[in-house]
Design a protein around this motif. Structure first.
Motif, PDB file in Angstrom:
ATOM      1  N   THR A 120      32.945  89.005  20.403  1.00  0.00           N
ATOM      2  CA  THR A 120      32.446  88.277  21.514  1.00  0.00           C
ATOM      3  C   THR A 120      31.019  88.226  21.577  1.00  0.00           C
ATOM      4  N   LEU A 121      30.353  89.388  21.471  1.00  0.00           N
ATOM      5  CA  LEU A 121      28.995  89.535  21.572  1.00  0.00           C
ATOM      6  C   LEU A 121      28.168  88.603  20.453  1.00  0.00           C
ATOM      7  N   LEU A 122      28.715  88.944  19.161  1.00  0.00           N
ATOM      8  CA  LEU A 122      28.058  88.260  18.085  1.00  0.00           C
ATOM      9  C   LEU A 122      28.145  86.853  18.097  1.00  0.00           C
ATOM     10  N   LEU A 123      29.415  86.063  18.553  1.00  0.00           N
ATOM     11  CA  LEU A 123      29.753  84.838  18.524  1.00  0.00           C
ATOM     12  C   LEU A 123      28.628  84.236  19.904  1.00  0.00           C
ATOM     13  N   ILE A 124      28.438  84.935  20.967  1.00  0.00           N
ATOM     14  CA  ILE A 124      27.507  84.611  22.189  1.00  0.00           C
ATOM     15  C   ILE A 124      26.322  84.651  21.400  1.00  0.00           C
ATOM     16  N   LEU A 125      25.991  85.654  20.673  1.00  0.00           N
ATOM     17  CA  LEU A 125      24.453  85.603  20.065  1.00  0.00           C
ATOM     18  C   LEU A 125      24.092  84.438  19.015  1.00  0.00           C
ATOM     19  N   ILE A 126      25.031  83.972  18.201  1.00  0.00           N
ATOM     20  CA  ILE A 126      25.124  83.014  17.687  1.00  0.00           C
ATOM     21  C   ILE A 126      24.665  81.974  18.375  1.00  0.00           C
ATOM     22  N   TYR A 127      25.299  81.439  19.399  1.00  0.00           N
ATOM     23  CA  TYR A 127      25.284  80.467  20.421  1.00  0.00           C
ATOM     24  C   TYR A 127      23.789  80.315  21.116  1.00  0.00           C
ATOM     25  N   ARG A 128      23.623  81.714  21.551  1.00  0.00           N
ATOM     26  CA  ARG A 128      22.096  81.680  22.045  1.00  0.00           C
ATOM     27  C   ARG A 128      21.000  81.357  21.054  1.00  0.00           C
ATOM     28  N   LEU A 129      21.136  81.953  19.731  1.00  0.00           N
ATOM     29  CA  LEU A 129      20.172  81.613  18.818  1.00  0.00           C
ATOM     30  C   LEU A 129      20.161  80.146  18.504  1.00  0.00           C
ATOM     31  N   GLY A 130      21.219  79.381  18.625  1.00  0.00           N
ATOM     32  CA  GLY A 130      21.339  78.040  18.281  1.00  0.00           C
ATOM     33  C   GLY A 130      20.619  77.110  19.467  1.00  0.00           C
ATOM     34  N   ALA A 131      20.646  77.663  20.463  1.00  0.00           N
ATOM     35  CA  ALA A 131      20.046  77.058  21.526  1.00  0.00           C
ATOM     36  C   ALA A 131      18.651  76.653  21.556  1.00  0.00           C
ATOM     37  N   HIS A 132      17.821  77.701  20.600  1.00  0.00           N
ATOM     38  CA  HIS A 132      16.481  77.425  20.627  1.00  0.00           C
ATOM     39  C   HIS A 132      15.937  76.859  19.465  1.00  0.00           C
ATOM     40  N   ILE A 133      17.120  76.184  18.732  1.00  0.00           N
ATOM     41  CA  ILE A 133      16.651  75.407  17.384  1.00  0.00           C
ATOM     42  C   ILE A 133      16.375  73.954  17.861  1.00  0.00           C
ATOM     43  N   VAL A 134      15.197  73.374  17.717  1.00  0.00           N
ATOM     44  CA  VAL A 134      14.865  72.061  18.081  1.00  0.00           C
ATOM     45  C   VAL A 134      15.283  71.173  17.225  1.00  0.00           C
ATOM     46  N   LEU A 135      15.615  69.784  17.685  1.00  0.00           N
ATOM     47  CA  LEU A 135      16.335  68.847  16.951  1.00  0.00           C
ATOM     48  C   LEU A 135      15.338  68.501  15.818  1.00  0.00           C
ATOM     49  N   PRO A 136      15.955  68.133  14.620  1.00  0.00           N
ATOM     50  CA  PRO A 136      14.882  67.481  13.675  1.00  0.00           C
ATOM     51  C   PRO A 136      14.096  66.263  13.994  1.00  0.00           C
ATOM     52  N   GLY A 137      12.760  66.125  13.706  1.00  0.00           N
ATOM     53  CA  GLY A 137      12.136  65.114  13.829  1.00  0.00           C
ATOM     54  C   GLY A 137      11.347  64.909  15.303  1.00  0.00           C
ATOM     55  N   LEU A 138      11.240  66.291  15.783  1.00  0.00           N
ATOM     56  CA  LEU A 138      10.593  66.555  16.967  1.00  0.00           C
ATOM     57  C   LEU A 138       9.395  67.684  16.957  1.00  0.00           C
ATOM     58  N   ASP A 139       8.529  67.576  17.353  1.00  0.00           N
ATOM     59  CA  ASP A 139       7.341  68.599  17.337  1.00  0.00           C
ATOM     60  C   ASP A 139       7.572  69.293  18.328  1.00  0.00           C
ATOM     61  N   PRO A 140       8.079  70.791  18.265  1.00  0.00           N
ATOM     62  CA  PRO A 140       8.320  71.603  19.481  1.00  0.00           C
ATOM     63  C   PRO A 140       7.136  72.119  20.163  1.00  0.00           C
ATOM     64  N   ASN A 141       5.882  71.868  19.910  1.00  0.00           N
ATOM     65  CA  ASN A 141       4.910  72.048  20.468  1.00  0.00           C
ATOM     66  C   ASN A 141       4.266  70.940  21.440  1.00  0.00           C
ATOM     67  N   LYS A 142       4.923  69.621  21.210  1.00  0.00           N
ATOM     68  CA  LYS A 142       4.713  68.592  22.151  1.00  0.00           C
ATOM     69  C   LYS A 142       5.954  68.272  22.973  1.00  0.00           C
ATOM     70  N   ILE A 143       6.797  68.944  23.003  1.00  0.00           N
ATOM     71  CA  ILE A 143       7.943  68.639  23.833  1.00  0.00           C
ATOM     72  C   ILE A 143       7.618  68.983  25.321  1.00  0.00           C
ATOM     73  N   ASN A 144       8.008  68.217  26.242  1.00  0.00           N
ATOM     74  CA  ASN A 144       7.739  68.248  27.481  1.00  0.00           C
ATOM     75  C   ASN A 144       8.777  67.589  28.363  1.00  0.00           C
TER      76      ASN A 144
END
Length: 444
Positions: A24-48
């Motif tokens: 359970t902890l490993l699968l939740i960790l995978i989910y939380r890591l994926g929640a910080h991956i920005v969509l392709p085509g977007l500059d993470p520094n300019k997202i507001n």
């Protein structure tokens, strides 16, 4: 403390339980890591996407664990699957053909689950299209020029795949891990915002000096009291005595024991609040625009601090509680099951009189349950009105806190069951932890 350490040792010593917890902890960790991956085509520094942290979008962002406001590949989270599940559950209640399929056993459940997945794809694609339009409207500067032509199609595909992957993670947690995977994913997403909300509230109150520290401590104490009250609401039951007739088969006697039929005070679970929020958000979800600029009726529906908003919200919650309880609770079916198993309520005739008796009791206990549920739903508005920051106020009640309390109780109940099965002491010295296992309304 010694009892707690021994309980933790007992939990870790059970190989099956240890494996479930690690998975359970490993699968939740995978989910939380994926929640910080920005969509392709977007500059993470300019997202507001600061506007996505308030109003209706703030609730979506809370369920997605902040991925919505970060333009993550998991931006839509598990909510499309929840919406599809709620729709399919209502269909199994309202459509006789669906009820028949559901009663076909394991094959019927598999068929309904498959239809739910197909519906999830459709709901996700619709929401993904709206999210892309929102990003292009509010964060066009964050788009790379060379990627603008592909952004619409690629983002819809990535968001749909992300939601399906999160759905798969939830199913794997349910199968191989501990607790209900979908519920745990939502709970983890909600809890992920708690540290930041606490820091913001601390900074907000710290400006006042010494008095701010006292106010902050009082707010934490009130939050603990609200959590205790919600635990009582979730676990509260009315026990109806049931007697089973004695049966003698050969030399053995069966039945004759006196048991109880537990009727939950909050039989509808969190569903009325979800429905009420969906209705309240309709006037504000016409477009993904800034809710602070809304006026008139839309402003009332978008502002949880507004008095009319609280009144309308409470009335909708109470009405939906009675409606949903009537849909899922069938006293006639319960009376027939009791009669079939030679059971009866002492002093009440079997059959229709028993159904009327159980239905009357359910109506009486549903009213206070509906009122307390409505109060829990509007508590975040009172908290904001009292000066609590919006992020921290969302933990004072509403869907977020109800889900957290219910999921934690369910998970602790499963751990306690595993301990008791292996002759260990439970998690509590007295009593048993009760979750929502017996409730038919647990969609999440």
């Amino acid at each position: 403390m010694k009892k707690l350490i021994q309980t933790l040792k007992n939990i870790w010593s059970i190989e099956e339980l240890r494996s479930k917890i690690i998975t359970t902890l490993l699968l939740i960790l995978i989910y939380r890591l994926g929640a910080h991956i920005v969509l392709p085509g977007l500059d993470p520094n300019k997202i507001n996407l600061a506007g996505a942290k308030s109003g209706a979008l703030g609730l979506i962002d809370a369920f997605a664990g902040g991925a919505f406001s970060q333009a993550s590949i998991f931006a839509l989270g598990i909510m499309p699957y929840i919406s599809a599940s709620i729709f399919m559950q209502l269909m199994t209640i309202l459509v006789p053909q669906m009820q028949k399929i559901q009663k076909d056993g394991d094959s019927g459940r598999k068929k309904i689950n498959q239809w739910t997945r197909y519906l999830t794809v459709g709901v996700t694609m619709v929401q993904a299209g709206a999210y892309v339009a929102y990003l292009r409207q509010t964060n066009s500067s964050a788009l790379f020029e060379s990627y603008k032509e592909f952004f619409w199609v690629s983002t819809m595909i990535v968001l749909t795949a992300g939601t399906l992957f999160v759905m798969w993670l939830g199913e794997k947690i349910t199968d191989k891990g501990l607790g209900n995977g979908t519920s745990l994913i939502i709970m983890v997403g909600i809890l992920a915002r708690l540290p930041q909300a606490l820091m913001q509230e601390w900074d907000h109150q710290n400006v006042r000096g010494g008095g701010g520290l006292l106010i902050f401590l009082l707010e934490v104490m009130v939050l603990v009291a609200i959590i205790m009250g919600l635990i009582v609401l979730v676990q509260g039951v009315r026990k109806v005595p049931v007697q089973y007739a004695k049966q003698i088969v050969g030399n053995r006697q069966f039945g004759g024991a006196r048991q109880f039929l537990p009727l939950k005070v909050n039989g509808a679970g969190v569903m009325p609040i979800i429905f009420a929020q969906a209705i309240m958000f309709l006037p504000t979800l016409i477009s993904y625009s800034n809710f602070e600029n809304k006026a008139g009726i839309a402003k009332i529906f978008a502002d949880p601090k507004n008095g009319w908003h609280m009144i309308i919200y409470a009335v909708i919650v109470i009405a939906f509680t009675f409606l949903y309880t009537a849909l899922i609770f069938n006293p006639k079916q319960i009376a027939e099951d009791l009669k079939r198993n030679n059971g009866f309520v002492p002093g009440v005739k079997p059959g229709q009189p028993t159904a009327d008796y159980i239905g009357a009791i359910m109506d009486r206990i549903t009213l206070p349950g509906a009122v307390f549920l409505a109060i829990a739903g509007i508590l975040p508005g009172f908290a904001q009105w009292a000066g609590v920051t919006q992020g921290f106020a969302s933990f004072f009640g509403g869907t977020s806190l109800l889900i957290m309390v219910g999921v934690i109780l369910d998970t602790l109940q499963q751990i306690e069951t595993q301990l008791l099965m292996r002759q260990y002491d439970g998690l509590m010295n007295t009593g048993r932890i009760q979750g929502r296992q017996a409730t038919q309304t647990s969609v999440i």
